[in-house]
Design an enzyme around this catalytic site. Structure first.
Site, PDB file in Angstrom:
ATOM      1  N   ASN A  61     -35.256  27.477  21.173  1.00 14.94           N
ATOM      2  CA  ASN A  61     -36.545  27.510  21.414  1.00 14.94           C
ATOM      3  C   ASN A  61     -37.598  27.133  20.066  1.00 14.94           C
ATOM      4  O   ASN A  61     -36.846  28.008  18.901  1.00 14.94           O
ATOM      5  CB  ASN A  61     -37.715  28.101  22.032  1.00 14.94           C
ATOM      6  CG  ASN A  61     -38.811  27.603  22.575  1.00 14.94           C
ATOM      7  OD1 ASN A  61     -39.277  26.221  22.666  1.00 14.94           O
ATOM      8  ND2 ASN A  61     -40.076  27.907  21.987  1.00 14.94           N
TER       9      ASN A  61
ATOM     10  N   LEU B 245     -42.732  19.444   7.380  1.00 10.66           N
ATOM     11  CA  LEU B 245     -41.516  20.001   6.818  1.00 10.66           C
ATOM     12  C   LEU B 245     -41.286  20.914   7.544  1.00 10.66           C
ATOM     13  O   LEU B 245     -40.354  21.158   6.328  1.00 10.66           O
ATOM     14  CB  LEU B 245     -42.954  20.190   6.034  1.00 10.66           C
ATOM     15  CG  LEU B 245     -43.823  19.706   5.075  1.00 10.66           C
ATOM     16  CD1 LEU B 245     -45.023  20.553   4.221  1.00 10.66           C
ATOM     17  CD2 LEU B 245     -42.933  18.910   3.802  1.00 10.66           C
ATOM     18  N   ALA B 246     -41.103  21.173   8.567  1.00  7.82           N
ATOM     19  CA  ALA B 246     -40.537  22.539   9.112  1.00  7.82           C
ATOM     20  C   ALA B 246     -39.729  21.965  10.338  1.00  7.82           C
ATOM     21  O   ALA B 246     -38.282  22.240  10.730  1.00  7.82           O
ATOM     22  CB  ALA B 246     -41.800  23.588   9.260  1.00  7.82           C
TER      23      ALA B 246
ATOM     24  N   GLY C 212     -41.602  14.269  22.434  1.00  4.02           N
ATOM     25  CA  GLY C 212     -40.107  14.224  21.727  1.00  4.02           C
ATOM     26  C   GLY C 212     -39.549  13.728  20.821  1.00  4.02           C
ATOM     27  O   GLY C 212     -38.862  13.297  19.710  1.00  4.02           O
TER      28      GLY C 212
ATOM     29  N   ASP D  14     -41.496  32.670  23.775  1.00  6.67           N
ATOM     30  CA  ASP D  14     -41.340  33.308  22.293  1.00  6.67           C
ATOM     31  C   ASP D  14     -41.060  34.422  21.933  1.00  6.67           C
ATOM     32  O   ASP D  14     -41.605  34.980  20.524  1.00  6.67           O
ATOM     33  CB  ASP D  14     -42.772  32.554  21.899  1.00  6.67           C
ATOM     34  CG  ASP D  14     -42.857  31.275  22.406  1.00  6.67           C
ATOM     35  OD1 ASP D  14     -42.491  30.877  22.218  1.00  6.67           O
ATOM     36  OD2 ASP D  14     -44.346  31.626  22.522  1.00  6.67           O
TER      37      ASP D  14
ATOM     38  N   ASN E 199     -38.749  16.669  18.027  1.00  6.34           N
ATOM     39  CA  ASN E 199     -37.906  16.796  17.859  1.00  6.34           C
ATOM     40  C   ASN E 199     -36.858  16.680  17.849  1.00  6.34           C
ATOM     41  O   ASN E 199     -35.814  16.540  17.677  1.00  6.34           O
ATOM     42  CB  ASN E 199     -38.321  18.566  18.262  1.00  6.34           C
ATOM     43  CG  ASN E 199     -39.104  19.283  16.984  1.00  6.34           C
ATOM     44  OD1 ASN E 199     -38.502  19.990  16.076  1.00  6.34           O
ATOM     45  ND2 ASN E 199     -40.495  19.344  17.393  1.00  6.34           N
TER      46      ASN E 199
ATOM     47  N   ILE F  97     -42.380  27.106  31.172  1.00  6.68           N
ATOM     48  CA  ILE F  97     -42.129  28.196  31.253  1.00  6.68           C
ATOM     49  C   ILE F  97     -40.902  28.792  32.202  1.00  6.68           C
ATOM     50  O   ILE F  97     -40.832  28.425  33.212  1.00  6.68           O
ATOM     51  CB  ILE F  97     -43.198  29.543  31.706  1.00  6.68           C
ATOM     52  CG1 ILE F  97     -44.444  29.912  30.592  1.00  6.68           C
ATOM     53  CG2 ILE F  97     -42.538  30.763  31.408  1.00  6.68           C
ATOM     54  CD1 ILE F  97     -43.876  30.150  29.288  1.00  6.68           C
ATOM     55  N   LEU F  98     -39.280  29.130  31.715  1.00  8.13           N
ATOM     56  CA  LEU F  98     -38.670  28.972  32.464  1.00  8.13           C
ATOM     57  C   LEU F  98     -38.257  31.032  33.160  1.00  8.13           C
ATOM     58  O   LEU F  98     -38.784  31.723  32.487  1.00  8.13           O
ATOM     59  CB  LEU F  98     -37.455  28.948  31.609  1.00  8.13           C
ATOM     60  CG  LEU F  98     -36.937  27.469  31.515  1.00  8.13           C
ATOM     61  CD1 LEU F  98     -36.163  27.022  30.554  1.00  8.13           C
ATOM     62  CD2 LEU F  98     -36.810  26.784  32.801  1.00  8.13           C
TER      63      LEU F  98
ATOM     64  N   HIS G 177     -40.645  26.586  18.380  1.00  8.18           N
ATOM     65  CA  HIS G 177     -42.353  27.060  18.131  1.00  8.18           C
ATOM     66  C   HIS G 177     -42.966  26.463  17.098  1.00  8.18           C
ATOM     67  O   HIS G 177     -42.245  27.011  16.190  1.00  8.18           O
ATOM     68  CB  HIS G 177     -42.086  28.504  18.640  1.00  8.18           C
ATOM     69  CG  HIS G 177     -43.436  28.630  18.626  1.00  8.18           C
ATOM     70  ND1 HIS G 177     -44.479  28.639  20.199  1.00  8.18           N
ATOM     71  CD2 HIS G 177     -44.924  29.000  18.360  1.00  8.18           C
ATOM     72  CE1 HIS G 177     -46.117  28.961  20.312  1.00  8.18           C
ATOM     73  NE2 HIS G 177     -45.783  29.823  18.723  1.00  8.18           N
TER      74      HIS G 177
HETATM   75  C1  GAR Z   1     -44.335  20.806  18.516  1.00 10.29           C
HETATM   76  O1  GAR Z   1     -44.894  20.739  17.821  1.00 10.29           O
HETATM   77  C2  GAR Z   1     -43.049  22.384  19.677  1.00 10.29           C
HETATM   78  O2  GAR Z   1     -43.173  22.633  18.671  1.00 10.29           O
HETATM   79  C3  GAR Z   1     -44.137  22.546  20.371  1.00 10.29           C
HETATM   80  O3  GAR Z   1     -44.763  20.959  21.282  1.00 10.29           O
HETATM   81  C4  GAR Z   1     -44.693  20.087  20.090  1.00 10.29           C
HETATM   82  C5  GAR Z   1     -43.461  19.339  21.294  1.00 10.29           C
HETATM   83  O4  GAR Z   1     -43.453  18.001  19.897  1.00 10.29           O
HETATM   84  N1  GAR Z   1     -43.900  23.450  20.968  1.00 10.29           N
HETATM   85  C6  GAR Z   1     -44.028  25.106  21.667  1.00 10.29           C
HETATM   86  O5  GAR Z   1     -45.537  24.217  21.290  1.00 10.29           O
HETATM   87  C7  GAR Z   1     -43.374  24.806  22.682  1.00 10.29           C
HETATM   88  N2  GAR Z   1     -43.924  26.690  22.648  1.00 10.29           N
HETATM   89  P1  GAR Z   1     -42.209  16.634  19.846  1.00 10.29           P
HETATM   90  O6  GAR Z   1     -42.188  16.574  21.414  1.00 10.29           O
HETATM   91  O7  GAR Z   1     -43.015  15.663  19.797  1.00 10.29           O
HETATM   92  O8  GAR Z   1     -40.893  17.260  19.890  1.00 10.29           O
END
Ligand code: GAR
Length: 203
Positions: free
Chosen positions: A110, A181-182, A14, A153, A16, A95-96, A112
């Site tokens: 989303n 960074l992104a 989590g 995606d 993000n 996947i939904l 990615h």
């Molecule tokens: C993140 O890097 C996100 O971009 C990726 O999973 C990670 C979750 O981290 N998502 C995917 O790969 C979706 N296809 P987080 O739980 O620390 O946010």
């Protein structure tokens, strides 16, 4: 016009979600408010982050339902109860189905961890994305925020940011740098963008 109601769907750490919470705290998402967190993984640390931030959180497990449709039905009920306008997949690794995504056109985002259309689609998630990028030897990777449709995606791209790959990167170091960074910058920005547009349309 009040802020759009945002749900964040998670499966793991989590970070993000935390970036969204932090952005909300500093006033960077004035057009939206995180009202609900849903995890499809028991005990995901993201749930702890929601709790600490005082956001209501639910765990909805696929195995508690006899079909994907029932599992998605439970998520839809939770979203409806909380009167959610915008759904953010922030490391949500299930996947939904099309029946779910078509209910919310241009309302599911989303994040990615690559520059779509590279290293994306079914099977590309988490560290696997960065392993594939390093295997290919790309010199630049990054992150993408896109709308979610029936193609994994494959929905419209909202924001992208490139990050340089270093010669000594491991999947873990690349993942961390792309997050810092992104991802953690793009996601709050995209959520504000979509909520603001939605508010504008309503007014
Ligand atoms: C993140 O890097 C996100 O971009 C990726 O999973 C990670 C979750 O981290 N998502 C995917 O790969 C979706 N296809 P987080 O739980 O620390 O946010």
């Amino acid at each position: 016009m009040s802020a759009k109601r945002v749900a964040v769907l998670v499966s793991g750490g989590g970070t993000n979600l935390q970036a969204l919470i932090n952005a909300q705290r500093r006033g960077a998402i004035p057009s939206g408010k995180i009202e609900l967190v849903v995890s499809n993984v028991e005990g995901a640390y993201a749930l702890e982050r929601a709790k600490k931030a005082g956001i209501s959180a639910r765990t909805i497990l696929r195995r508690a339902y006899s079909s994907q449709a029932e599992f998605e039905g439970a998520i839809i009920r939770a979203l409806e109860e909380a009167q959610i306008d915008i759904i953010v997949l922030a490391g949500f690794l299930a996947i939904l189905s099309e029946s779910f995504t078509s209910r919310y056109p241009r309302r599911i985002l989303n994040i990615h961890p690559s520059l779509i259309p590279s290293f994306c689609g079914e099977g590309f998630y988490g560290l696997k994305v960065h392993e594939a990028a390093l295997q290919k030897g790309v010199k630049v990777s990054g992150a993408t925020v896109h709308f979610v449709n029936e193609i994994p995606d494959g929905g419209e791209i909202l924001l992208q940011k490139a990050v340089a790959v270093r010669a000594d990167d491991t999947p873990e170091t690349l993942q961390k740098r792309i997050m810092r960074l992104a991802e953690w910058k793009l996601l709050p920005k995209a959520v504000e963008m979509v909520c603001a547009e939605m508010k504008e349309r309503d007014s």
